[in-house]
Write a protein that holds these residues in place. Structure first.
Motif, PDB file in Angstrom:
ATOM      1  N   ILE A 340     -20.175  15.517  60.282  1.00 40.52           N
ATOM      2  CA  ILE A 340     -18.889  16.046  59.493  1.00 40.52           C
ATOM      3  C   ILE A 340     -18.797  16.593  58.238  1.00 40.52           C
ATOM      4  CG2 ILE A 340     -17.565  14.337  58.605  1.00 40.52           C
ATOM      5  CD1 ILE A 340     -18.898  11.662  60.347  1.00 40.52           C
ATOM      6  N   THR A 341     -17.933  17.654  57.894  1.00 40.78           N
ATOM      7  CA  THR A 341     -17.868  17.839  56.543  1.00 40.78           C
ATOM      8  C   THR A 341     -16.638  17.990  56.531  1.00 40.78           C
ATOM      9  OG1 THR A 341     -17.527  20.320  55.433  1.00 40.78           O
ATOM     10  CG2 THR A 341     -16.684  20.271  58.649  1.00 40.78           C
ATOM     11  N   ALA A 342     -16.254  18.357  54.876  1.00 43.48           N
ATOM     12  CA  ALA A 342     -14.541  17.457  54.613  1.00 43.48           C
ATOM     13  C   ALA A 342     -14.501  18.894  54.329  1.00 43.48           C
ATOM     14  CB  ALA A 342     -14.893  16.765  53.307  1.00 43.48           C
ATOM     15  N   ALA A 343     -13.385  19.668  54.845  1.00 42.54           N
ATOM     16  CA  ALA A 343     -12.553  21.105  55.019  1.00 42.54           C
ATOM     17  C   ALA A 343     -14.116  22.111  54.532  1.00 42.54           C
ATOM     18  CB  ALA A 343     -12.167  21.120  54.260  1.00 42.54           C
ATOM     19  N   LYS A 356     -22.688  25.476  68.647  1.00 40.78           N
ATOM     20  CA  LYS A 356     -23.944  24.612  69.652  1.00 40.78           C
ATOM     21  C   LYS A 356     -22.991  23.372  69.584  1.00 40.78           C
ATOM     22  CE  LYS A 356     -28.070  26.700  68.100  1.00 40.78           C
ATOM     23  NZ  LYS A 356     -27.569  27.148  69.097  1.00 40.78           N
ATOM     24  N   PHE A 357     -22.033  22.285  69.077  1.00 41.59           N
ATOM     25  CA  PHE A 357     -22.228  21.845  69.218  1.00 41.59           C
ATOM     26  C   PHE A 357     -20.742  20.627  69.291  1.00 41.59           C
ATOM     27  CE2 PHE A 357     -26.845  21.305  68.042  1.00 41.59           C
ATOM     28  CZ  PHE A 357     -27.523  21.656  69.470  1.00 41.59           C
ATOM     29  N   PRO A 358     -20.145  21.735  69.927  1.00 35.77           N
ATOM     30  CA  PRO A 358     -18.129  21.291  69.457  1.00 35.77           C
ATOM     31  C   PRO A 358     -18.048  19.668  69.601  1.00 35.77           C
ATOM     32  CG  PRO A 358     -18.645  22.661  70.892  1.00 35.77           C
ATOM     33  CD  PRO A 358     -19.731  23.210  70.905  1.00 35.77           C
ATOM     34  N   LYS A 359     -18.180  19.426  70.305  1.00 39.67           N
ATOM     35  CA  LYS A 359     -18.086  18.129  70.703  1.00 39.67           C
ATOM     36  C   LYS A 359     -18.441  17.082  69.914  1.00 39.67           C
ATOM     37  CE  LYS A 359     -16.637  18.456  75.646  1.00 39.67           C
ATOM     38  NZ  LYS A 359     -16.549  18.331  76.808  1.00 39.67           N
ATOM     39  N   ARG A 360     -19.487  17.083  69.048  1.00 38.39           N
ATOM     40  CA  ARG A 360     -20.281  16.559  68.197  1.00 38.39           C
ATOM     41  C   ARG A 360     -19.987  17.044  66.466  1.00 38.39           C
ATOM     42  NH1 ARG A 360     -26.018  15.608  69.625  1.00 38.39           N
ATOM     43  NH2 ARG A 360     -25.764  17.221  71.437  1.00 38.39           N
ATOM     44  N   TYR A 361     -18.728  17.723  66.237  1.00 34.24           N
ATOM     45  CA  TYR A 361     -18.880  18.167  64.984  1.00 34.24           C
ATOM     46  C   TYR A 361     -17.509  17.743  64.807  1.00 34.24           C
ATOM     47  CZ  TYR A 361     -16.903  21.775  61.904  1.00 34.24           C
ATOM     48  OH  TYR A 361     -16.369  22.339  60.397  1.00 34.24           O
ATOM     49  N   PHE A 362     -17.472  17.558  63.533  1.00 37.61           N
ATOM     50  CA  PHE A 362     -15.524  17.176  63.373  1.00 37.61           C
ATOM     51  C   PHE A 362     -15.805  17.521  62.185  1.00 37.61           C
ATOM     52  CE2 PHE A 362     -17.050  13.340  65.705  1.00 37.61           C
ATOM     53  CZ  PHE A 362     -16.631  13.549  66.747  1.00 37.61           C
ATOM     54  N   ASP A 363     -14.199  18.358  61.625  1.00 37.51           N
ATOM     55  CA  ASP A 363     -14.075  18.831  60.480  1.00 37.51           C
ATOM     56  C   ASP A 363     -12.702  17.948  60.058  1.00 37.51           C
ATOM     57  OD1 ASP A 363     -13.025  19.496  58.128  1.00 37.51           O
ATOM     58  OD2 ASP A 363     -13.149  21.896  58.851  1.00 37.51           O
ATOM     59  N   ILE A 366      -9.635  17.732  53.929  1.00 39.29           N
ATOM     60  CA  ILE A 366     -10.045  17.737  52.664  1.00 39.29           C
ATOM     61  C   ILE A 366     -10.272  16.229  51.825  1.00 39.29           C
ATOM     62  CG2 ILE A 366      -9.296  18.398  50.167  1.00 39.29           C
ATOM     63  CD1 ILE A 366      -8.611  20.535  51.052  1.00 39.29           C
ATOM     64  N   ALA A 367     -10.697  15.217  52.683  1.00 41.80           N
ATOM     65  CA  ALA A 367     -10.514  14.428  52.826  1.00 41.80           C
ATOM     66  C   ALA A 367     -12.042  13.097  52.629  1.00 41.80           C
ATOM     67  CB  ALA A 367      -9.921  13.705  54.010  1.00 41.80           C
ATOM     68  N   GLU A 368     -12.736  13.350  51.471  1.00 40.98           N
ATOM     69  CA  GLU A 368     -14.022  12.544  51.554  1.00 40.98           C
ATOM     70  C   GLU A 368     -14.226  11.215  51.823  1.00 40.98           C
ATOM     71  OE1 GLU A 368     -13.986  16.235  49.395  1.00 40.98           O
ATOM     72  OE2 GLU A 368     -13.013  14.897  49.276  1.00 40.98           O
ATOM     73  N   GLN A 369     -12.768  10.523  51.151  1.00 34.65           N
ATOM     74  CA  GLN A 369     -13.409   9.158  51.535  1.00 34.65           C
ATOM     75  C   GLN A 369     -13.360   9.131  52.984  1.00 34.65           C
ATOM     76  OE1 GLN A 369      -9.930   7.972  49.308  1.00 34.65           O
ATOM     77  NE2 GLN A 369     -11.269   7.963  47.044  1.00 34.65           N
ATOM     78  N   HIS A 370     -12.475   9.125  53.533  1.00 37.69           N
ATOM     79  CA  HIS A 370     -12.669   9.620  54.823  1.00 37.69           C
ATOM     80  C   HIS A 370     -13.566   9.886  55.650  1.00 37.69           C
ATOM     81  CE1 HIS A 370     -11.320   9.481  59.546  1.00 37.69           C
ATOM     82  NE2 HIS A 370     -10.977  10.505  59.047  1.00 37.69           N
ATOM     83  N   ALA A 371     -13.752  10.613  55.190  1.00 38.72           N
ATOM     84  CA  ALA A 371     -15.514  11.233  55.619  1.00 38.72           C
ATOM     85  C   ALA A 371     -16.353  10.526  56.013  1.00 38.72           C
ATOM     86  CB  ALA A 371     -16.354  12.616  55.523  1.00 38.72           C
ATOM     87  N   VAL A 372     -16.577   9.761  54.639  1.00 33.81           N
ATOM     88  CA  VAL A 372     -17.537   8.386  54.669  1.00 33.81           C
ATOM     89  C   VAL A 372     -17.711   7.140  55.624  1.00 33.81           C
ATOM     90  CG1 VAL A 372     -18.690   7.202  52.952  1.00 33.81           C
ATOM     91  CG2 VAL A 372     -18.540   9.221  52.508  1.00 33.81           C
ATOM     92  N   CYS A 387     -23.139  12.923  56.927  1.00 39.34           N
ATOM     93  CA  CYS A 387     -22.424  14.378  56.611  1.00 39.34           C
ATOM     94  C   CYS A 387     -22.973  14.386  54.955  1.00 39.34           C
ATOM     95  CB  CYS A 387     -21.782  12.363  54.913  1.00 39.34           C
ATOM     96  SG  CYS A 387     -19.960  11.743  56.042  1.00 39.34           S
ATOM     97  N   ALA A 388     -22.507  15.783  55.251  1.00 40.95           N
ATOM     98  CA  ALA A 388     -22.762  17.128  54.764  1.00 40.95           C
ATOM     99  C   ALA A 388     -21.226  16.935  53.573  1.00 40.95           C
ATOM    100  CB  ALA A 388     -23.029  18.314  55.428  1.00 40.95           C
ATOM    101  N   ILE A 389     -21.375  16.714  52.872  1.00 41.00           N
ATOM    102  CA  ILE A 389     -21.183  16.723  51.620  1.00 41.00           C
ATOM    103  C   ILE A 389     -21.198  17.705  50.506  1.00 41.00           C
ATOM    104  CG2 ILE A 389     -18.696  15.810  50.019  1.00 41.00           C
ATOM    105  CD1 ILE A 389     -18.805  13.393  52.523  1.00 41.00           C
ATOM    106  N   TYR A 390     -20.594  18.519  49.900  1.00 45.01           N
ATOM    107  CA  TYR A 390     -21.004  18.792  48.131  1.00 45.01           C
ATOM    108  C   TYR A 390     -21.620  16.982  47.247  1.00 45.01           C
ATOM    109  CZ  TYR A 390     -20.613  23.745  48.959  1.00 45.01           C
ATOM    110  OH  TYR A 390     -20.601  25.122  49.668  1.00 45.01           O
ATOM    111  N   SER A 391     -22.108  17.784  46.492  1.00 42.84           N
ATOM    112  CA  SER A 391     -22.708  16.637  45.380  1.00 42.84           C
ATOM    113  C   SER A 391     -21.375  16.237  44.463  1.00 42.84           C
ATOM    114  CB  SER A 391     -23.321  16.606  44.346  1.00 42.84           C
ATOM    115  OG  SER A 391     -23.797  16.114  43.879  1.00 42.84           O
TER     116      SER A 391
END
Length: 631
Positions: A340-343, A356-363, A366-372, A387-391
């Motif tokens: 999961i990425t937030a934009a 490689k895994f388009p069905k398992r990837y979610f953008d 800009i919604a970090e709360q929702h992402a988590v 959940c890959a998000i900048y610090s």
């Protein structure tokens, strides 16, 4: 002949008031060329700024700054603003140490009315300015500018709802370029795309221009005129979403037609209540490589204007690359791994996972709360969400980390990129608080690699952990591998990198390299120094740390984060809890103030967390020992 005759003489936005159409168009050309030439030399945010040149010029032609309040979002598109507000001749210093910031800063200029570095804040802030105006009884205009990417942030939607409910007089300018950093996602982006593609758009804009020239309609403020103005640019159902929220909707209109923008702004400022002006712009406008590849050209190093060839950002493998390569390696054999990425698909490296895994990837936008919380739901159903998000952006989801992930002890993997000092983006983007804001949360474990090869192994460990939430923190850019091999990654187990008896340095993450340099220097002075790479913020390797403390009685802790509540604090707490009050501890990390922008080595030197600072701290502790012994 002077290449920038208008810009060079410009003292501020007031100078635009006397300019005619031809001069304003010439100014737009100079701003655009000034951006291209300057950023090609020094780097910085590029495509977003090229997209708002005409919009910025038109705004500053019509409104009176700083009396009227223009509130920008994010700051990625603030360079034209800075150029028109007296900072053109400083643009070549942007994002450099002691140069101007790449974002909005209240302490930099009276025209930077509200600081911006994170997305989706402008509308909430603008409503605050508008309500302050109403309480004060003044009459200035308030304009909040927000991009369609930032509009995916929940905070922006909260603000829209509140503005519509309050019926406050203010103008919202929706700068719609179909992009955040990457392509926009979500239902709202789809809705805006439909507005862009309506077959009546060209016909409508033509009608609007004719209507705008009719005397008596545009400058009346009676209710009937307001209703007409709301709809004269809009076919049936266009902008209905915003109208239902309580806005008068105008648009969509061409955001690169300066004359037309000026006419619309002149009209909109006389309307009461909230008005939303939907402006269509092209990210990268005026520089062909940026228009064709807006994603790559969002921000750039220096480049060749002629062929668009960029300077290399770094050599070798970056931490982000090491993370995503290890993630992909595991995901091949584990179909429960999702990402999961937030934009930020490119910045976090997850674009390679998506390939490689388009069905398992979610953008999720800009919604970090929702992402988590989205990740928490996936984890509750047996998946392993990453959940890959900048610090600095993960700060926005603190409550979700606590409430939705950690209380329920769900196995979410937090890949915290850009941890520590990040350099030229400055205070809004340094990832310096994550240790302090995460380590107090029960159930969450935290580890940090000293180099890219160790991150590969830590990523694999995190994906196999499964006992609850786990956070990996790693920095921007790359680094040399500090050891030939990686010692096995085990929960709460540190790694001793060199042995010594006089003093111990306990550290973790990439700043381990500074500790090793300092240890080498101290050894040449005849001191025996142990360097312990803790690896884990939580749980700490209590056995190794306490043994080192008892043996040397002197510890230096080193971290790339704030001292208050950070890694060093955890060490001091451990010693106090175990009754080792005789151990002398010096903590090295970031002080209790926000750090400016500049290169990472320069910033480390300034705040006293480089190898030289470690040596100095060690010399003080060792000198105290000799002084006591001689008494």
């Amino acid at each position: 002949m002077d290449q920038f005759p208008i810009l060079d003489q410009l003292t501020g936005p007031a100078d635009l008031k006397s300019m005619d159409s031809a001069q304003l168009k010439a100014l737009c050309n100079e701003v655009r060329q000034g951006l291209i030439q300057t950023i090609s030399r020094v780097g910085g945010h590029f495509a977003p700024n090229l997209g708002v040149v005409e919009l910025t010029v038109a705004l500053y032609k019509v409104f009176e700054l700083p009396k009227d309040k223009v509130i920008w979002d994010v700051g990625h598109q603030c360079y034209p603003h800075k150029m028109l507000t007296g900072r053109w001749k400083q643009l070549h210093t942007i994002k450099q140490y002691q140069g101007i910031s790449g974002f909005l800063r209240r302490d930099e200029s009276e025209f930077d009315l509200f600081g911006a570095g994170h997305a989706s804040t402008s509308l909430s802030a603008a409503l605050g300015f508008a309500k302050a105006r109403d309480l004060r009884g003044s009459n200035e205009s308030v304009i909040g500018i927000i991009g369609d990417g930032s509009l995916t942030g929940g905070m922006a939607l909260e603000a829209l709802l509140n503005i519509g409910d309050q019926k406050t007089k203010m103008l919202v300018v929706l700068n719609d370029n179909e992009m955040s950093i990457a392509e926009n996602v979500g239902a709202l982006a789809t809705y805006l795309a439909k507005l862009r593609l309506m077959p009546t758009y060209q016909k409508v804009e033509s009608t609007v221009k004719k209507t705008l020239n009719k005397d008596g309609l545009l400058y009346r403020t009676a209710a009937g005129a307001k209703h007409a103005a709301t709809h004269f640019t809009s076919p049936a159902n266009t902008g209905l979403f915003f109208e239902e929220l309580g806005f008068q909707y105008i648009g969509p209109i061409d955001g690169h037609d300066t004359d037309f923008l000026i006419q619309v702004f002149e009209h909109a400022k006389h309307l009461d209540g909230p008005v939303l002006l939907h402006v269509l712009t092209t990210k990268g406008k005026g520089y062909e490589p940026a228009e064709k590849d807006q994603r790559t050209w969002h921000a750039t190093t220096g480049f060749s204007i002629e062929d668009g060839k960029m300077e290399k950002k770094s050599s070798g493998v970056t931490y982000t690359q090491a993370f995503v390569e290890s993630l992909n390696e595991v995901a091949v054999n584990n179909d429960k791994v999702v990402a999961i990425t937030a934009a930020m698909p490119d910045g976090t490296g997850l674009a390679k996972f998506a390939d490689k895994f388009p069905k398992r990837y979610f953008d999720v936008g800009i919604a970090e709360q929702h992402a988590v919380t989205f990740a928490a739901g996936l984890a509750a159903e047996g998946f392993t969400p990453v959940c890959a998000i900048y610090s600095t952006f993960l700060q926005r989801a603190y409550d979700q980390i606590v409430h939705d992930v950690c209380i329920q002890n769900l196995p979410v993997v937090f890949a915290i990129d850009r941890a520590g000092l990040v350099g030229d983006d400055g205070a809004t983007h340094h990832g310096t608080m994550d240790i302090a804001y995460l380590r107090s949360i029960p159930n969450l474990v935290i580890l940090s690699p000293k180099d890219p090869q160790e991150l590969r192994e830590m990523t694999k460990f995190a994906l196999s952990y499964g006992k609850g939430p786990i956070a990996l923190r790693y920095p921007r850019g790359g680094g040399e591998n500090l050891t030939d091999t990686v010692a096995p990654i085990q929960l709460g187990q540190s790694e001793t990198l060199r042995r010594g008896d006089d003093i111990g340095i306990v550290t973790l993450g990439p700043i381990v390299s500074e500790a090793l340099i300092a240890a080498n220097t101290l050894e040449t002075q005849g001191h025996s120094v142990e360097v312990l790479s803790a690896r884990w913020v939580k749980p700490l390797d209590e056995v190794a740390i306490l043994a080192l403390a008892r043996r040397t009685k002197k510890l230096i802790t080193v971290e790339d984060g704030i001292l208050a509540g950070g890694f060093g604090s955890a060490i001091v707490e451990l010693l106090a809890d175990r009754g080792l009050t005789e151990v002398q501890v010096t903590r090295i990390g970031l002080p209790d103030h926000f750090v400016e922008h500049g290169t990472i080595p320069k910033l480390r030197e300034l705040v006293g967390m480089d190898a030289a600072a470690i040596v100095k701290a060690a010399e003080v502790l060792l000198h105290e020992n000799r002084t006591l012994a001689s008494r």
